[in-house]
Each structure stands twice: as structure tokens, then as C-alpha cells.
Design a protein around this motif. Structure first.
Motif, short mmCIF file in Angstrom:
data_model
loop_
_atom_site.label_atom_id
_atom_site.label_comp_id
_atom_site.label_asym_id
_atom_site.label_seq_id
_atom_site.Cartn_x
_atom_site.Cartn_y
_atom_site.Cartn_z
N GLN A 139 0.81 -1.22 0.00
CA GLN A 139 0.00 0.00 0.00
C GLN A 139 0.84 1.27 0.00
O GLN A 139 0.39 2.33 -0.46
N ASP A 140 2.06 1.19 0.51
CA ASP A 140 2.92 2.38 0.56
C ASP A 140 3.92 2.43 -0.59
O ASP A 140 4.75 3.34 -0.64
N VAL A 141 3.85 1.46 -1.49
CA VAL A 141 4.76 1.44 -2.63
C VAL A 141 4.17 2.29 -3.75
O VAL A 141 3.01 2.09 -4.13
N PRO A 142 4.92 3.24 -4.30
CA PRO A 142 4.41 4.02 -5.44
C PRO A 142 4.00 3.10 -6.58
O PRO A 142 4.73 2.15 -6.92
N GLN A 143 2.85 3.36 -7.16
CA GLN A 143 2.33 2.46 -8.20
C GLN A 143 3.29 2.30 -9.37
O GLN A 143 3.39 1.21 -9.95
N GLU A 144 3.99 3.35 -9.72
CA GLU A 144 4.90 3.26 -10.86
C GLU A 144 6.12 2.38 -10.58
O GLU A 144 6.87 2.02 -11.50
N LYS A 145 6.30 1.98 -9.31
CA LYS A 145 7.42 1.11 -8.95
C LYS A 145 7.05 -0.37 -8.97
O LYS A 145 7.92 -1.23 -8.85
N LEU A 146 5.78 -0.68 -9.12
CA LEU A 146 5.34 -2.08 -9.11
C LEU A 146 5.52 -2.72 -10.48
O LEU A 146 5.11 -2.17 -11.50
N ILE A 147 6.12 -3.92 -10.49
CA ILE A 147 6.28 -4.70 -11.71
C ILE A 147 5.69 -6.08 -11.45
O ILE A 147 6.05 -6.74 -10.47
N PHE A 148 4.78 -6.52 -12.31
CA PHE A 148 4.09 -7.79 -12.12
C PHE A 148 4.54 -8.80 -13.18
O PHE A 148 4.61 -8.48 -14.36
N ILE A 149 4.83 -10.01 -12.71
CA ILE A 149 5.26 -11.09 -13.60
C ILE A 149 4.17 -12.15 -13.68
O ILE A 149 3.58 -12.52 -12.67
N ASP A 150 3.91 -12.64 -14.89
CA ASP A 150 2.95 -13.74 -15.07
C ASP A 150 3.29 -14.48 -16.35
O ASP A 150 4.04 -13.98 -17.20
N GLU A 151 2.70 -15.66 -16.49
CA GLU A 151 2.95 -16.50 -17.66
C GLU A 151 1.62 -16.99 -18.24
O GLU A 151 0.62 -17.07 -17.54
N THR A 152 1.65 -17.32 -19.53
CA THR A 152 0.50 -17.94 -20.18
C THR A 152 1.00 -18.89 -21.25
O THR A 152 2.09 -18.70 -21.80
N ALA A 153 0.24 -19.93 -21.52
CA ALA A 153 0.61 -20.91 -22.54
C ALA A 153 -0.43 -20.92 -23.65
O ALA A 153 -1.62 -20.63 -23.42
N PHE A 154 0.00 -21.24 -24.86
CA PHE A 154 -0.92 -21.31 -26.00
C PHE A 154 -0.33 -22.23 -27.05
O PHE A 154 0.84 -22.59 -27.02
N TRP A 155 -1.19 -22.64 -27.99
CA TRP A 155 -0.77 -23.46 -29.12
C TRP A 155 -0.85 -22.60 -30.38
O TRP A 155 -1.84 -21.86 -30.57
N VAL A 156 0.14 -22.71 -31.23
CA VAL A 156 0.19 -21.82 -32.40
C VAL A 156 -0.97 -22.07 -33.36
O VAL A 156 -1.31 -21.21 -34.17
N GLY A 157 -1.59 -23.25 -33.28
CA GLY A 157 -2.70 -23.56 -34.17
C GLY A 157 -4.07 -23.27 -33.59
O GLY A 157 -5.08 -23.69 -34.14
N MET A 158 -4.13 -22.55 -32.48
CA MET A 158 -5.42 -22.23 -31.86
C MET A 158 -6.22 -21.31 -32.76
O MET A 158 -5.67 -20.48 -33.48
N MET A 229 5.21 -11.43 -7.83
CA MET A 229 4.93 -12.69 -8.52
C MET A 229 3.90 -13.47 -7.73
O MET A 229 3.74 -13.26 -6.53
N ASP A 230 3.21 -14.40 -8.39
CA ASP A 230 2.24 -15.22 -7.69
C ASP A 230 2.93 -16.42 -7.04
O ASP A 230 4.15 -16.49 -6.98
N ASN A 231 2.14 -17.39 -6.59
CA ASN A 231 2.65 -18.47 -5.75
C ASN A 231 3.14 -19.68 -6.55
O ASN A 231 3.16 -20.79 -6.04
N LEU A 232 3.54 -19.48 -7.79
CA LEU A 232 4.07 -20.57 -8.59
C LEU A 232 5.41 -21.01 -8.01
O LEU A 232 6.25 -20.18 -7.66
N ASN A 233 5.62 -22.32 -7.92
CA ASN A 233 6.86 -22.83 -7.30
C ASN A 233 8.11 -22.30 -7.99
O ASN A 233 9.12 -22.01 -7.34
N ILE A 234 8.08 -22.19 -9.31
CA ILE A 234 9.25 -21.70 -10.04
C ILE A 234 9.64 -20.31 -9.60
O ILE A 234 10.83 -19.96 -9.57
N HIS A 235 8.65 -19.50 -9.23
CA HIS A 235 8.95 -18.13 -8.79
C HIS A 235 9.75 -18.11 -7.49
O HIS A 235 10.41 -17.11 -7.18
#
Length: 264
Positions: A139-158, A229-235
Motif C-alpha cells: 500500500q505504501d509502494v508508489p504504483q509506478e514502482k510495481l512490476i508484475f510477472i505472469d505467464e501464459t501458454a498457448f498453441w500456435v494452431g489455436m 509474482m504469484d505463488n508458482l513454485n518456479i517463482h
């Protein structure tokens, strides 16, 4: 559909005055009903003008009297089918309406079809407490300082699941048997835009994420940035938080054991 234009009405009446056909013949020629042609001629004889009359007040629909009941029903059972809504309305209010009538009423009231899923864990007391703890930490961190990491998967033929077509026509497409190779996209975003991104063939492995952090993310972050980052084990792998800390940033993992790495 609104009323026909004044110019069109005048053409119909002029054709009748010039003897170019009977009311029934003119109706067929102008693709109108005989009653409509007769009403134009009668209006002109009585008023000497053909300005469209103002539409009368629209009669309230059959379901308007049951609006509160229907809205409450939808809120209580948001994933029922239209058929279930109709049956419940019939059983509880003794009102029968067509499936189309239910659909039209729901659309008019803005009760559109949609659904968003959340993990069951979010609704637990522990899950809610984690969210509260997270808000307190940032709550006390300036918004412009926040960086969020996430991943998504897809198939090229979708292919896209929805398409548009003219009314009464189906939108056909071919669903490929082979979806193509799987890809994983890792991204880091902030208020300043995309900070880093990386595409990986196949599923993401631990070494893939470490490589992303070291070669794509760390060079783009500034001292004082907070990486979330979220609670993914790799993180939570060994080395991730340390690499971010060496750049002068903080690493925070959204889990019960929130970790804050101080910069040197």
C-alpha cells in the motif's frame, strides 16, 4: 423498424393518384401490405399530408411486472439456463413466457451471459487473509514502482471460438486436428508498459524462468522497483530473489510467506 420516409409515402400515393395500379397491386409493387397502402391514401385524403405519425407509447412487456423477481432469481442462480429460469418463473409466479421472451428481457435489463472463475482457495479464510497481507505490504509502494510477472501458454494452431455473420447465417470454420506446437509467454508489466517478455517453446521449466529473470528482466528494472509474482513454485526457486535484489529492487511473492529481499 421505424416508419417509412415521407418521400417513400409520397411515391406510393402519387402512383395511386396516377392510376398506376390498385391498392393490392401497389402493395405488391412497393412490398407493403394492402392495409399500409390504404392507410397512406386515407391519411392524405383527410389531412393532405403524409408526415409519419408519432409512435404511440410502447406497451410494457409481459415480464415488466415481475422484474424484481427475475433480477433476484438471476442473482441467486447466475448460471442457470434460460429454460431453468422459465420453469422457475412458471412454478413460482404462474407466468408462462417463451425462451425468446426471457432472453430479450434479460438482454434489455443488462443481465448478459458471462462467467469469471476463481480458484476455490480464494474464497477460504486463509486465502482472504493472504490478500489482506499483500495489500498491506504494497500500500505504501508508489504504483509506478510495481512490476508484475505472469505467464501464459498457448498453441500456435489455436483458432478463435467466436465469429460474426449475417442474421440467419451460421459462421463456419474448420477446427484443426493438430493445434501446433505449444508456446509459453513470460511477461513483466508495469504502469510504464511492458518491462520484459520472452517466448519459450513448450512448457516453462525452472532454467527458463531463471534465464528470463537474468537476461530479460533484471537489465530493465530500476533501483527501488518492486517485483510481484504469484505463488508458482518456479517463482520461489533459489536464485530468483537474489538476482532481483542485486539490481537494487525488491522481490515479493504473493503467498503466506511473503519474502522481501533488501538491496545491498
Amino acid at each position: 423498424m421505424g416508419p417509412y420516409s415521407l418521400d417513400f409515402r409520397q411515391k406510393v400515393v402519387t402512383a395511386y393518384k396516377l392510376g398506376k395500379g390498385s391498392i393490392r397491386q401497389l402493395a405488391e409493387q412497393f412490398m407493403l401490405s394492402p392495409a399500409t397502402v390504404h392507410s397512406y391514401i386515407k391519411q392524405y385524403r383527410e389531412t393532405q399530408e403524409l408526415t409519419p405519425k408519432k409512435p404511440g407509447r410502447k406497451r410494457p412487456g409481459k415480464l415488466e411486472a415481475y422484474r424484481d423477481f427475475i433480477v433476484k432469481m438471476v442473482k441467486s442462480h447466475p448460471d442457470w439456463t434460460v429454460r431453468q429460469y422459465r420453469e422457475h418463473l412458471l412454478n413460482e409466479q404462474d407466468v408462462y413466457v417463451s425462451l425468446g421472451g426471457i432472453c430479450e428481457f434479460l438482454q434489455k435489463e443488462g443481465l448478459t451471459l458471462k462467467k469469471t472463475y476463481q480458484a476455490e482457495k480464494v474464497a477460504t479464510e486463509a486465502g482472504q487473509q493472504q490478500r489482506v497481507d499483500y495489500r498491506k505490504r504494497v500500500q505504501d509502494v508508489p504504483q509506478e514502482k510495481l512490476i508484475f510477472i505472469d505467464e501464459t501458454a498457448f498453441w500456435v494452431g489455436m483458432i478463435r471460438e467466436m465469429a460474426r455473420s449475417e442474421k440467419g447465417q451460421k459462421a463456419f470454420d474448420l477446427r484443426p486436428f493438430y493445434k501446433g506446437r505449444k508456446m509459453t509467454l513470460i511477461g513483466a508489466i508495469s504502469m510504464r508498459g511492458v518491462v520484459a517478455k520472452k517466448a519459450i517453446t513448450g512448457s516453462m521449466k525452472g532454467e527458463d524462468f531463471l534465464d528470463f529473470v537474468a537476461n530479460d528482466l533484471v537489465p530493465q528494472i530500476n533501483p527501488g522497483d518492486v517485483v510481484v509474482m504469484d505463488n508458482l513454485n518456479i517463482h520461489k526457486m533459489s536464485g530468483v530473489a537474489e538476482m532481483i535484489a542485486e539490481s537494487g529492487s525488491y522481490s515479493r511473492v504473493f503467498t503466506t510467506l511473503l519474502t522481501r529481499i533488501q538491496s545491498n
